[in-house]
Design a protein around this motif. Structure first.
Motif, short mmCIF file in Angstrom:
data_model
loop_
_atom_site.label_atom_id
_atom_site.label_comp_id
_atom_site.label_asym_id
_atom_site.label_seq_id
_atom_site.Cartn_x
_atom_site.Cartn_y
_atom_site.Cartn_z
N SER A 114 12.30 -27.69 -29.79
CA SER A 114 11.49 -27.83 -31.00
C SER A 114 12.37 -27.79 -32.24
N HIS A 116 11.04 -26.82 -35.00
CA HIS A 116 10.44 -25.76 -35.81
C HIS A 116 11.10 -24.41 -35.50
N GLU A 197 4.11 -29.71 -32.33
CA GLU A 197 5.35 -30.02 -33.03
C GLU A 197 5.07 -30.81 -34.30
#
Length: 215
Positions: A114, A116, A197
């Motif tokens: 990811s 993030h 996501e």
């Protein structure tokens, strides 16, 4: 909820990478499993037992909501209980310390594959207080469910178990509006993760809304 338990446990645990079967889920549910002798793969069995214990706590929370208590206040009160019950079998087996399941994480975490990066430990308490405030202010159960799940996993307040607790939070909010229990199939894990996501990195929650609506 009880009728959906076995299917929910299989898919939610499988999404997180655990290898569970109907036999294992039923064994730990009945209390027949002992971590020191019965299973070669204790990691999966401990996760299955923890999921069952957390599910019982969630059922109590939903029952309180059905008796008229505010869903957001119940979530704020009980969410940490769901999480601690999920990992209590690991505490009992001596794999983790009791202090490891108390409170929010004290270290930075990263999500595999990811872009993030979850919030820093110093920001967790304020972020979670804000999340609960937003849930209390939102009148629509469906909106509470979608935003609750997304924002909880965006914050990622625990070292582990965030996905499972996030799905419990989503379904508790759905139950408060009279909606059916929603099971995200492991077969659609990639779509699920891609939608989260997109919401986390691009601030576009529409794909996540459409994904949940399609189940």
């Amino acid at each position: 909820m009880e009728a959906q338990y076995k299917l929910d446990a299989y898919h939610s645990l499988s999404i997180e990478g655990y290898r569970v079967t109907d036999e294992l889920i039923n064994k730990v549910r009945s209390g027949e499993w002992k971590p020191d002798k019965d299973d070669l793969d204790a990691r999966n069995a401990l996760a299955a037992r923890g999921y069952w214990q957390a599910f019982q706590a969630v059922k109590k929370s939903v029952s309180a909501i059905f008796q008229g208590e505010d869903s957001a206040e119940i979530a704020e009160r009980d969410l940490s209980i769901w999480h601690s019950e999920m990992f209590m079998p690991c505490v009992t087996a001596g794999i983790i310390k009791p202090s490891d399941v108390v409170g929010y994480r004290s270290h930075q975490v990263y999500i595999r594959n990811s872009m993030h990066t979850p919030l820093s430990p110093d920001a967790l308490r304020d972020a979670m207080n804000t999340l609960f405030s937003l849930l209390k202010e939102e009148p629509e159960a469906g909106v509470r469910a979608i935003l609750g799940h997304f924002l909880f996993t965006y914050i990622h307040p625990y070292m582990d178990g965030n996905g499972r607790v996030g799905r419990f939070l989503m379904n508790t909010m759905l139950a408060s509006g009279g909606y059916d229990w929603l099971i995200i199939p492991v077969e659609r894990r990639s779509e699920y993760m891609e939608a989260l996501e997109k919401a986390s990195v691009s601030r576009d929650i529409v794909p996540f809304v459409k994904f949940l609506s399609s189940i």
